[in-house]
Design an enzyme around this catalytic site. Sequence first.
Site, PDB file in Angstrom:
ATOM      1  N   HIS A 122       0.849  -1.196   0.000  1.00 16.93           N
ATOM      2  CA  HIS A 122       0.000   0.000   0.000  1.00 16.93           C
ATOM      3  C   HIS A 122       0.881   1.240   0.000  1.00 16.93           C
ATOM      4  O   HIS A 122       1.896   1.281   0.695  1.00 16.93           O
ATOM      5  CB  HIS A 122      -0.909   0.004   1.227  1.00 16.93           C
ATOM      6  CG  HIS A 122      -1.969  -1.039   1.164  1.00 16.93           C
ATOM      7  ND1 HIS A 122      -3.137  -0.862   0.452  1.00 16.93           N
ATOM      8  CD2 HIS A 122      -2.032  -2.282   1.682  1.00 16.93           C
ATOM      9  CE1 HIS A 122      -3.872  -1.953   0.551  1.00 16.93           C
ATOM     10  NE2 HIS A 122      -3.220  -2.832   1.283  1.00 16.93           N
ATOM     11  N   LYS A 175      14.861  -9.411   1.227  1.00 21.84           N
ATOM     12  CA  LYS A 175      15.881  -9.282   0.173  1.00 21.84           C
ATOM     13  C   LYS A 175      16.000 -10.600  -0.581  1.00 21.84           C
ATOM     14  O   LYS A 175      15.635 -11.660  -0.045  1.00 21.84           O
ATOM     15  CB  LYS A 175      17.236  -8.952   0.800  1.00 21.84           C
ATOM     16  CG  LYS A 175      17.265  -7.591   1.457  1.00 21.84           C
ATOM     17  CD  LYS A 175      18.709  -7.173   1.756  1.00 21.84           C
ATOM     18  CE  LYS A 175      18.792  -5.705   2.114  1.00 21.84           C
ATOM     19  NZ  LYS A 175      18.043  -5.376   3.326  1.00 21.84           N
TER      20      LYS A 175
END
Length: 210
Positions: A122, A175
């Site tokens: 968002h 990551k």
Amino acid sequence: MALVDKIKNSPGLKRLTLHLLLVPREARPRRWVSWLVNPFLHQRGRQSLIRWRTRLDVVPFNKFSLGYQSIIEDFSTINNGMGAVIIGDRTLVGMSNVLIGPLRIGNDVIMAQNIVLSGLNHGYLDVKIPIRDQPCTTAEIVVEDEVWIGANSVITAGVRIGRHAVVAGGSVVTKDVPPYTIVGGNPARPLKAYNPETGQWLRVAPPADS
Ligand SMILES: CC(C)(COP(=O)(O)OP(=O)(O)OC[C@H]1O[C@@H](n2cnc3c(N)ncnc32)[C@H](O)[C@@H]1OP(=O)(O)O)[C@@H](O)C(=O)NCCC(=O)NCCS
């Protein structure tokens, strides 16, 4: 194709089409779309299985495919409203997983229980507008072949998990994970990596500042 482009380029037509396809204020398709449209558009491999208590919040205008002999277990949710959800062959999506596209999961992947993969974030930057009213951003998650993701893990948007990697239980992966590597923790860090010369999985030293 001309009709699709016409709808995409006209805000009024786009609103009307979305109203006809989706339950207003809910990110899920109307029943008639689930029963009469989606089964003809979304590909299901032979001997694949979607348990009946799986929640398929899938729209017809984005791809959803499940490969040969793959299984989606009960209480999982699949949402392709913001991007395609593509699942390869012989892959297991365990109980209570939440998969929000765009994402791609390869072949022979094991996903344990209560895992969340969300290719969507968002927007939050404008402090004068509620986050729910700000545009979402998307970045595809890729899970390569033979990966095992442990229970209660979260994989964030844009992450790629390399072939035959392991995500330890309870990890938050922010990551990319190299192939043949075990990662764990929040944020997830490499714990072990496969050494092809010795044929062993060796511990990875933690970073100096931890
Ligand atoms: C990662 C896992 C597979 C263990 O692999 P392993 O090669 O046996 O690893 P080890 O037990 O030797 O642990 C290696 C290091 O990782 C750490 N570690 C193991 N699991 C971890 C986790 N979930 N989170 C953070 N660190 C973890 C260990 O503490 C150890 O750290 P140290 O080197 O400081 O002692 C296992 O801990 C795990 O998370 N399994 C997932 C289980 C699951 O979700 N099952 C659901 C059914 S499919």
